[in-house]
Design a protein around this motif. Structure first.
Motif, PDB file in Angstrom:
ATOM      1  N   LEU A 179       0.944  -1.257  -0.037  1.00 25.93           N
ATOM      2  CA  LEU A 179       0.167  -0.102  -0.001  1.00 25.93           C
ATOM      3  C   LEU A 179       0.927   1.053   0.104  1.00 25.93           C
ATOM      4  N   VAL A 219       1.947   1.658  -3.311  1.00 24.65           N
ATOM      5  CA  VAL A 219       0.899   2.214  -4.387  1.00 24.65           C
ATOM      6  C   VAL A 219       0.495   3.508  -4.236  1.00 24.65           C
ATOM      7  N   LEU A 220       0.503   4.136  -2.887  1.00 23.35           N
ATOM      8  CA  LEU A 220      -0.165   5.541  -2.628  1.00 23.35           C
ATOM      9  C   LEU A 220       1.170   6.600  -3.189  1.00 23.35           C
ATOM     10  N   ALA A 233      -1.955   6.460  -5.944  1.00 23.85           N
ATOM     11  CA  ALA A 233      -3.490   6.111  -5.719  1.00 23.85           C
ATOM     12  C   ALA A 233      -3.734   6.851  -4.037  1.00 23.85           C
ATOM     13  N   GLN A 234      -5.170   6.649  -3.878  1.00 25.73           N
ATOM     14  CA  GLN A 234      -5.889   7.337  -2.780  1.00 25.73           C
ATOM     15  C   GLN A 234      -5.963   6.396  -1.709  1.00 25.73           C
ATOM     16  N   ARG A 235      -5.569   7.149  -0.535  1.00 24.84           N
ATOM     17  CA  ARG A 235      -5.454   6.377   0.838  1.00 24.84           C
ATOM     18  C   ARG A 235      -6.672   5.801   1.207  1.00 24.84           C
ATOM     19  N   PRO A 236      -7.127   4.582   1.238  1.00 23.04           N
ATOM     20  CA  PRO A 236      -8.432   4.025   1.669  1.00 23.04           C
ATOM     21  C   PRO A 236      -8.918   4.418   2.998  1.00 23.04           C
ATOM     22  N   TYR A 276      -4.354  -6.100   3.839  1.00 20.38           N
ATOM     23  CA  TYR A 276      -5.459  -5.727   2.985  1.00 20.38           C
ATOM     24  C   TYR A 276      -6.006  -6.761   2.342  1.00 20.38           C
ATOM     25  N   ARG A 285      -7.559  -0.177  -7.928  1.00 19.26           N
ATOM     26  CA  ARG A 285      -6.160   0.499  -8.284  1.00 19.26           C
ATOM     27  C   ARG A 285      -5.197   0.237  -7.021  1.00 19.26           C
ATOM     28  N   LEU A 286      -5.719  -0.191  -5.871  1.00 25.75           N
ATOM     29  CA  LEU A 286      -4.551  -0.320  -4.683  1.00 25.75           C
ATOM     30  C   LEU A 286      -3.940  -1.582  -4.729  1.00 25.75           C
ATOM     31  N   ARG A 287      -4.789  -2.642  -5.489  1.00 23.28           N
ATOM     32  CA  ARG A 287      -4.170  -3.972  -5.836  1.00 23.28           C
ATOM     33  C   ARG A 287      -3.497  -3.908  -7.212  1.00 23.28           C
TER      34      ARG A 287
END
Lengths: 459, 459
Positions: free
Chosen positions: A255, A258-259, A263-266, A274, A320-322
Motif C-alpha cells: 500500500l 502504490v500510494l 493512488a488514494q489512501r483508503p 488488506y 487500483r490499490l491492488r
C-alpha cells in the motif's frame, strides 16, 4: 546483414525484418531487465506461411528462434540474449472469426488480451482471463505461459478457455489442435501440452477462445486485516457466504508504494494486511450477504476496517490499490518471487516464510501481495539504491534457495504463474522430479529435434 | 504358469495373480464384445510399489500390460486379446485424503465413480462428473479416457476436476503430478498429457479430485420435439434463458427400446425427438423462467408436448428414459458411433448424416441419442438377429468410412468421449493429422520406450 538473414530475405522478400539497434533492444527483452538483449534480428511475419517459413529456415541455418508477444513476462521467457531471431507476432493481431452459437472467438496470436476482452464484450460475452498487463500482453503469450491473474478463483487459468489452437512446431509443421470442439477423445490432447510450454515446443499462431456470459453485477470490498493468521479465515468465510469473482491480498508495504505512486489512501489508519474482494451482488439478498460477511468478520476480530464501493469509480479506486502495485514497484527493480501452495497450506507456509524473510532480508524492503484465494503469493524484494544489480540478485537468489526448501516442505511451486523461463530455471528441480524433467526433455526433442525453439528457457 | 509369471510371483509373493479361465474371460474384455479375451494373466496389485514392480518386470520380460479399471469402455481400450498381463486396479479403491479447505478428495485409481460421488457428498460437496456407468467405472479409467457424460455442459469433462495425479510410466517411474496446486507454472503439464491417453503412456494410480459446492435445487423437464431442425433452436433458447445442468436428446427409436426395457411411457402420443433437460430452479423466479421457456418453444412450434417433474421420483423416471438407453440396447449388440462437431455445426451435420444413414442402413434399426448441448451424438446401429457378428461389423464400418467424410466436412471428431482404443483406430487419421500422430508416437516412445503400455490401442 549476415548471409543467413540475406537468405531469409531472399526466401521471403515481403517479410518485415530489422536489425536496427533500437528494435533489437526493444524486442530482445521482456519485463525482466537482467539479460542484455542481443538478438540476431527481429522478424514480424504477417501470416502462418511466413511463420512456418522462418522456422524451416531457422532449422536449416541452425538459428534459434524466440517467439515474442507483448514481452510482459517476468521470468525471462521472451529474452533474446544469445543471437536468436526474435519472431514477433505483433503483425498477426486480428480477429478471424466469432461464432455466436459456439460462443467462440478465433484470433491471431498477436492480439492483445485487452483487445480480445473488448471484442468479446462487443458480442455481449466476456473472455474472463484478466490481469494488469492486459493492454500489452498478447494472447499467444498468455497461452504459452497459461496466464492466470485476478479472476482465476472464478474462471481458472487461460488453459480453461482454449477451445482450439494453431501451432507451428519446431520443425515448421502446422498443427490445428482440437478445432473448437467441446468433446474430442481422439488421443493425446497436444493443445494442453502446448499451453504453458513457454515457446519451447512451437509457436502459437492462432487461438479459438471460449467466451462466456457476463457475470451478474458485483460489489468490490476492501478489508483491513490485523494479523496474518486472520487472512485465510476471512477467505474461508467469504468463499462460504459469497460467490467470489476475486480475492486479492496485499501488505502495508505494498500500500505504501502504490500510494506513493498516486493512488488514494483508503483508510485514515494503517493496517498490516488488506484484501480486495469482488463478489456477485445481483440483488438485495446478495448485497445483504456481503454486509453480513463483513460484520461477521468484524465481530470475530478478523477484520478491523472496511469499505464497499458504491460506484464504478470507487470500485476502480479500490482495485487500483491492488492492480497498481506491480507498476509502483517497477522503479525499485524488484526481485520477484511468485510462489504457490495448496490453500490449506497457506497459513503455515506464510508464517514460516515470513520468519525466513525477516531473518534473511533485515534491511530490504519486502512487499507481499497476490492471489491468496488460489494459494499464490507474489513476494517482491526491492533493490536498495546503494547495491549494484548483480550482487542484489545474488543475495536474493541465496534466499530463494532457502525459500525453495520451505516450499518443498509445504508441497508448493517456485512458479505459480510467471513460468520458469530463465529466472526460475535453477530451481525447476525443486518442483519437478528428475523423471518429470527427463520426460519434458524427451518431449521437447520430439517437437523440436534441432533445439531451435526458445533454447535455454525452462529446460 | 509360465516362467515369466513364476518370476513375477517370486518377486512379489503377496501379489494376487490369477490364470483362472473365468478371471481371464471376465477381466480380458470391456463392454465391447468384439475381441475374444486372451490375457497372459490377471494381476491385482494392492500398492503403488506393486504396480511399479509389475511394470519393471514387464519391461524385463517383454510382457505387454493392459491397465484395467471397471472395463465399461466402449472402444476396446481395456481389451486383452494378445497375451497381455491385465493390471487390475480393483484392490486399490480407497479414499486416501479429504481436505475441506482445498476441497479435494484424494483417491486410489480403482475407486468407482459412484463411490467417489458418495464420498464427496458425505462432506457436503460434489464431484460433478456423471454418467450411467457410474457404479462400475473407476476413476483411473475416467482419467485415462477423460470421461464426459451428462453434466459436461455445466461442469466440463473429467480433465477439469483433476488437481493432482500419480502415474506409473511405461518404465515404472512414479510421477506425482501437480500435487493439488491451483496454480503451478513450472513446465509442461504432464497431468494433462496423461488425461485421455488411454493407458498408453502409463498407469494412473492415484488422483486428487477437485470438488465443488452442490448446485441449487433443479427441475427436470421432458420435451417432445416435432422435427430435427427444431432441436438446436430449443437448445439455444434453453441456454439463453436457463442455467443448464444437462441437455440430452434421443429419438423415438431410443424411446421404443427403453420402454421395451421397462421404463414408463411419458406421453400418450409418439414424437420423433425428445429432450431431457435439467436446470437450476432455486426460487420461484427460476421456476417461472423454466415455464416461460417451455411456453415460448411451444408457441414457436419447436416443442409439441412436455412434462415437468414435480418430485424426485418423477425426475428419476424422466432421467431413466435417457439413462436407460444404453442398457436397453445392449442385447442388440449395437455398433456404436460416438461423434462430435461444434454445436454451430450440429444442424447441418445431423441433416447430412440422417440422409447418409437412411440411404446406407435402410433395413437396420438406427438409434440416436446423446449430449447434443456439447455437439456429441451417439448413433447406435442394432444388429439384426439374422446377420452374424463379423459381417454386421463389416457393413457398419463401411458406413463409418462414409460418416468420417461427413464429419471431416463439418470439422468433427470420430470419437467424442469413448476414446479411440481398438474400435476407432482405423479412423484416427480422419481427426488427427499425420504430424499430430507422429508427435503422439514420439511422445509414447519417450514415456514407454519398450512399448509395453496397452500396445495396439489408440496408436
Amino acid at each position: 546483414m549476415t548471409d543467413r538473414l540475406a537468405e531469409l530475405t531472399r526466401l521471403f522478400p515481403d517479410l518485415k525484418l530489422s536489425t536496427d539497434p533500437g528494435d533489437m533492444e526493444h524486442h530482445g527483452r521482456d519485463w525482466t531487465r537482467r539479460w542484455p538483449p542481443s538478438p540476431l534480428a527481429i522478424a514480424w511475419p504477417a501470416s502462418i506461411d511466413e511463420v512456418q517459413g522462418i522456422v524451416r529456415w531457422a532449422n536449416q541455418q541452425g538459428v534459434a528462434v524466440v517467439p515474442s508477444g507483448g514481452r510482459t513476462g517476468l521470468s525471462g521467457g521472451a529474452v533474446a540474449a544469445n543471437g536468436e531471431l526474435v519472431l514477433s507476432l505483433d503483425r498477426m493481431n486480428r480477429v478471424l472469426d466469432f461464432d455466436p452459437i459456439d460462443r467462440t472467438l478465433t484470433v491471431q496470436a498477436g492480439m492483445a488480451l485487452e483487445a480480445v476482452q473488448n471484442a468479446a464484450r462487443e458480442h455481449g460475452l466476456i473472455y474472463p482471463v484478466d490481469f494488469a498487463a492486459r493492454g500489452s500482453c498478447q494472447i499467444g503469450g498468455n497461452v504459452a505461459t497459461n496466464a492466470g491473474g485476478i479472476r482465476v478463483i472464478r474462471y481458472g487459468n487461460t488453459r480453461q478457455w482454449i477451445a482450439g489452437l494453431k501451432v507451428v512446431t519446431g520443425t515448421g509443421e502446422l498443427l490445428d489442435l482440437n478445432r473448437g470442439l467441446i468433446k474430442n477423445a481422439s488421443g493425446y490432447d497436444l493443445r494442453h501440452l502446448v499451453i504453458g510450454s513457454e515457446g519451447t515446443l512451437g509457436i502459437v499462431v492462432e487461438a479459438t477462445l471460449a467466451l462466456t456470459a457476463p457475470p451478474p453485477p458485483s460489489q468490490v470490498m476492501l478489508l483491513a486485516i490485523p494479523a496474518m493468521d486472520a487472512l485465510m479465515k476471512v477467505f474461508a468465510e467469504a468463499r462460504h457466504r459469497l460467490r467470489l469473482e476475486a480475492f486479492e491480498f496485499f501488505t502495508d508495504r505494498a500500500l505504501h508504494h502504490v500510494l506513493a505512486h498516486g493512488a488514494q489512501r483508503p483508510f485514515d489508519d494503517a493496517y498490516p494486511f488488506y484484501v480486495v474482494s469482488e463478489f456477485d451482488a445481483a440483488d438485495a439478498e446478495a448485497e445483504a450477504a456481503g454486509l453480513a460477511f463483513f460484520e461477521f468478520c468484524l465481530a470475530e476480530g478478523w477484520v478491523v476496517d472496511g469499505a464497499i464501493a458504491s460506484s464504478d469509480a470507487q470500485a476502480a479506486a479500490l482495485w487500483r490499490l491492488r492492480e497498481g502495485i506491480t507498476e509502483s514497484l517497477a522503479p525499485h527493480k524488484p526481485y520477484k518471487n511468485d510462489v504457490s501452495v495448496r490453500i490449506s497450506a497457506v497459513p503455515a507456509f506464510m508464517a514460516e516464510m515470513q520468519a525466513l524473510l525477516t531473518r534473511e532480508y533485515p534491511d530490504f524492503d519486502v512487499v507481499w501481495f497476490g492471489h491468496i484465494g488460489d494459494g499464490n503469493l507474489h513476494i517482491n524484494v526491492l533493490k536498495p539504491t546503494d547495491i549494484d544489480n548483480a550482487s542484489f540478485v545474488e543475495q536474493c537468489e541465496h534466499v530463494t534457495s532457502m525459500l525453495v526448501d520451505t516450499l518443498a516442505r509445504h508441497g508448493g511451486s517456485i512458479s505459480a504463474e510467471h513460468g520458469i523461463g530463465l529466472v526460475k530455471k535453477p530451481w525447476l528441480g525443486s518442483v519437478r522430479s528428475e523423471a518429470e524433467i527427463a520426460l519434458m526433455r524427451g518431449i521437447k526433442a520430439v517437437w523440436d529435434p534441432n533445439g531451435i525453439m526458445n533454447p535455454g528457457k525452462l529446460l
